[in-house]
Design a protein around this motif. Structure first.
Motif, PDB file in Angstrom:
ATOM      1  N   TYR A 239      -0.853   0.582   3.365  1.00 13.54           N
ATOM      2  CA  TYR A 239      -1.161   1.717   2.485  1.00 13.54           C
ATOM      3  C   TYR A 239      -2.074   1.202   1.370  1.00 13.54           C
ATOM      4  O   TYR A 239      -1.621   0.868   0.278  1.00 13.54           O
ATOM      5  CB  TYR A 239       0.118   2.337   1.919  1.00 13.54           C
ATOM      6  CG  TYR A 239       0.912   3.089   2.956  1.00 13.54           C
ATOM      7  CD1 TYR A 239       0.629   4.427   3.235  1.00 13.54           C
ATOM      8  CD2 TYR A 239       1.916   2.464   3.677  1.00 13.54           C
ATOM      9  CE1 TYR A 239       1.335   5.112   4.208  1.00 13.54           C
ATOM     10  CE2 TYR A 239       2.636   3.139   4.650  1.00 13.54           C
ATOM     11  CZ  TYR A 239       2.328   4.468   4.908  1.00 13.54           C
ATOM     12  OH  TYR A 239       3.028   5.145   5.878  1.00 13.54           O
ATOM     13  N   GLY A 240      -3.348   1.087   1.687  1.00 14.27           N
ATOM     14  CA  GLY A 240      -4.321   0.567   0.730  1.00 14.27           C
ATOM     15  C   GLY A 240      -5.697   0.646   1.347  1.00 14.27           C
ATOM     16  O   GLY A 240      -5.851   1.019   2.518  1.00 14.27           O
ATOM     17  N   ILE A 241      -6.732   0.320   0.544  1.00 21.54           N
ATOM     18  CA  ILE A 241      -8.109   0.320   1.073  1.00 21.54           C
ATOM     19  C   ILE A 241      -8.638  -1.096   0.932  1.00 21.54           C
ATOM     20  O   ILE A 241      -8.764  -1.599  -0.192  1.00 21.54           O
ATOM     21  CB  ILE A 241      -9.055   1.267   0.298  1.00 21.54           C
ATOM     22  CG1 ILE A 241      -8.360   2.570  -0.132  1.00 21.54           C
ATOM     23  CG2 ILE A 241     -10.284   1.578   1.110  1.00 21.54           C
ATOM     24  CD1 ILE A 241      -9.293   3.507  -0.910  1.00 21.54           C
ATOM     25  N   GLY A 247     -10.269   1.875   5.396  1.00 23.86           N
ATOM     26  CA  GLY A 247      -8.922   2.448   5.489  1.00 23.86           C
ATOM     27  C   GLY A 247      -8.726   3.659   4.595  1.00 23.86           C
ATOM     28  O   GLY A 247      -7.604   4.145   4.473  1.00 23.86           O
ATOM     29  N   HIS A 248      -9.810   4.168   3.993  1.00 27.21           N
ATOM     30  CA  HIS A 248      -9.623   5.333   3.115  1.00 27.21           C
ATOM     31  C   HIS A 248      -9.415   6.605   3.935  1.00 27.21           C
ATOM     32  O   HIS A 248      -9.740   6.661   5.131  1.00 27.21           O
ATOM     33  CB  HIS A 248     -10.812   5.496   2.151  1.00 27.21           C
ATOM     34  CG  HIS A 248     -12.095   5.929   2.785  1.00 27.21           C
ATOM     35  ND1 HIS A 248     -12.388   7.244   3.050  1.00 27.21           N
ATOM     36  CD2 HIS A 248     -13.175   5.216   3.195  1.00 27.21           C
ATOM     37  CE1 HIS A 248     -13.589   7.325   3.587  1.00 27.21           C
ATOM     38  NE2 HIS A 248     -14.087   6.104   3.700  1.00 27.21           N
ATOM     39  N   ILE A 249      -8.843   7.623   3.309  1.00 24.43           N
ATOM     40  CA  ILE A 249      -8.713   8.933   3.953  1.00 24.43           C
ATOM     41  C   ILE A 249      -9.470   9.926   3.072  1.00 24.43           C
ATOM     42  O   ILE A 249      -9.035  10.216   1.950  1.00 24.43           O
ATOM     43  CB  ILE A 249      -7.225   9.361   4.083  1.00 24.43           C
ATOM     44  CG1 ILE A 249      -6.432   8.304   4.874  1.00 24.43           C
ATOM     45  CG2 ILE A 249      -7.127  10.736   4.741  1.00 24.43           C
ATOM     46  CD1 ILE A 249      -4.937   8.570   4.955  1.00 24.43           C
ATOM     47  N   PRO A 264      -9.444   3.223  -6.754  1.00 21.20           N
ATOM     48  CA  PRO A 264     -10.744   3.824  -6.441  1.00 21.20           C
ATOM     49  C   PRO A 264     -11.402   3.148  -5.242  1.00 21.20           C
ATOM     50  O   PRO A 264     -11.110   1.992  -4.949  1.00 21.20           O
ATOM     51  CB  PRO A 264     -11.568   3.578  -7.705  1.00 21.20           C
ATOM     52  CG  PRO A 264     -10.899   2.450  -8.413  1.00 21.20           C
ATOM     53  CD  PRO A 264      -9.452   2.478  -8.019  1.00 21.20           C
ATOM     54  N   THR A 265     -12.286   3.885  -4.573  1.00 18.67           N
ATOM     55  CA  THR A 265     -13.091   3.267  -3.514  1.00 18.67           C
ATOM     56  C   THR A 265     -14.114   2.348  -4.186  1.00 18.67           C
ATOM     57  O   THR A 265     -14.351   2.439  -5.398  1.00 18.67           O
ATOM     58  CB  THR A 265     -13.869   4.331  -2.712  1.00 18.67           C
ATOM     59  OG1 THR A 265     -14.729   5.023  -3.630  1.00 18.67           O
ATOM     60  CG2 THR A 265     -12.940   5.318  -2.023  1.00 18.67           C
ATOM     61  N   VAL A 266     -14.738   1.506  -3.386  1.00 21.32           N
ATOM     62  CA  VAL A 266     -15.750   0.593  -3.924  1.00 21.32           C
ATOM     63  C   VAL A 266     -16.915   1.387  -4.510  1.00 21.32           C
ATOM     64  O   VAL A 266     -17.534   0.985  -5.496  1.00 21.32           O
ATOM     65  CB  VAL A 266     -16.220  -0.412  -2.834  1.00 21.32           C
ATOM     66  CG1 VAL A 266     -16.964   0.280  -1.696  1.00 21.32           C
ATOM     67  CG2 VAL A 266     -17.063  -1.514  -3.428  1.00 21.32           C
ATOM     68  N   TRP A 267     -17.188   2.577  -3.934  1.00 19.52           N
ATOM     69  CA  TRP A 267     -18.324   3.371  -4.411  1.00 19.52           C
ATOM     70  C   TRP A 267     -18.009   3.957  -5.794  1.00 19.52           C
ATOM     71  O   TRP A 267     -18.852   3.943  -6.682  1.00 19.52           O
ATOM     72  CB  TRP A 267     -18.633   4.475  -3.394  1.00 19.52           C
ATOM     73  CG  TRP A 267     -18.777   3.884  -2.017  1.00 19.52           C
ATOM     74  CD1 TRP A 267     -19.789   3.079  -1.583  1.00 19.52           C
ATOM     75  CD2 TRP A 267     -17.840   3.991  -0.931  1.00 19.52           C
ATOM     76  NE1 TRP A 267     -19.549   2.681  -0.285  1.00 19.52           N
ATOM     77  CE2 TRP A 267     -18.376   3.230   0.149  1.00 19.52           C
ATOM     78  CE3 TRP A 267     -16.631   4.647  -0.734  1.00 19.52           C
ATOM     79  CZ2 TRP A 267     -17.729   3.114   1.377  1.00 19.52           C
ATOM     80  CZ3 TRP A 267     -15.988   4.538   0.493  1.00 19.52           C
ATOM     81  CH2 TRP A 267     -16.537   3.781   1.539  1.00 19.52           C
TER      82      TRP A 267
END
Ligand SMILES: O=C(O)CCC(=O)C(=O)O
Length: 281
Positions: A239-241, A247-249, A264-267
């Motif tokens: 449960y992580g990115i 692995g994001h949803i 947060p996502t890398v973006w």
């Protein structure tokens, strides 16, 4: 469960890198061993688990997979600070739990075929560790009761063993309460149990965060159960990115499905940094 000083971790890491394995002696107390063994026996009895059905898993071996789903007693295992600390040092902090299972070798269990755990991956060898197994001894591991057998240094060879090859091995003997970590590329096998007693062990297998886990822990563990785990265990279960990207949803961290605040996502993180930099100038 206790934490180890940083110098100790470095020493273990050096031994792991040199030999392909390291034994952390007497890591957990006899009371903790007794508690884990009792939980294991209770899960086995309640669910009617019997011997495994393949020669690799062992016709006289009881293996219980997906252990985290069965009893809260096992939740602390992947989080044991010295083992997790060493695994993080070797794989990085975004590592995953690949599987958690029990390995109860019954009397008469014959030696397992020689293998390495990432043998199916056709990546060049030698290579940095991709995965490592932490073998928790819940019985004394002896030559006679089937202590894991190893070929020290074989993680540095440029090839995997021929499956089931007969080569010289050493028994990784250790006292109950000790944990042996070994590189998935190390040639090894379970030994033969020639005693009248069972050999109890847990296999807590970690892998790099970008790798497919051996067990599908996100689907295999009911979500209501995973929601009760400590956050670090949720992350270890996937449960992580990974690196804020994989692995994001729909741009969300899957940990939000468990009611936690996501990362947060890398973006998003990049834009936040750029905005901060612009505000500072
Ligand atoms: O039971 C053991 O000691 C080793 C088991 C093992 O290596 C495996 O199942 O991959």
């Amino acid at each position: 469960m206790t934490t180890s000083p940083p110098g100790q971790l470095t020493d273990w890491k050096q031994r792991f890198e040199r030999d392909g394995y390291v034994v952390l002696e007497d890591l957990i107390t006899p009371d903790q061993v007794a508690m884990l063994k009792e939980a294991l026996l209770s899960v086995e009895e309640r669910n009617g688990f019997g011997y495994a059905k393949t020669s690799f898993e062992g016709f006289k071996t009881v293996r219980i997979n997906n252990l985290l789903a069965y009893d809260e007693a096992f939740w602390s295992v992947p989080l044991q600070p010295s083992v997790l600390g060493l695994a993080e040092l070797l794989l990085d902090r975004e590592l995953l739990l690949s599987s958690l299972c029990s390995l109860t070798l019954g009397p008469g269990q014959t030696a397992q075929p020689l293998h390495e755990d990432t043998q199916q991956l056709t990546l060049p060898r030698p290579r940095p560790p991709l995965a490592l197994n932490a073998m928790w001894a819940l019985s004394d591991f002896t030559e006679a009761n089937g202590a894991t057998r190893l070929v020290p240094g074989s993680h540095k060879l440029d090839h995997s063993p021929a499956y089931g090859a007969q080569v010289e091995t050493v028994a990784a003997t250790m006292r109950s309460g000790s944990v042996m970590l070994f590189d998935s590329a190390l040639w090894h096998m379970g030994g033969a149990n020639t005693t009248d007693e069972r050999r109890y062990a847990l296999s807590c297998y970690y892998c790099a965060g970008w790798m497919r886990q051996q067990e599908n822990l996100q689907l295999g563990i009911p979500r209501q159960t995973a929601a009760k785990f400590p956050r670090r265990l949720q992350e270890l279960c996937g449960y992580g990115i990974y690196k804020g990207q994989y692995g994001h949803i729909e741009n969300h961290d899957p940990i939000e499905l468990l009611g936690q605040e996501g990362r947060p996502t890398v973006w998003e993180a990049t834009d936040r940094k750029l905005q901060q930099r612009a505000a500072d100038n």
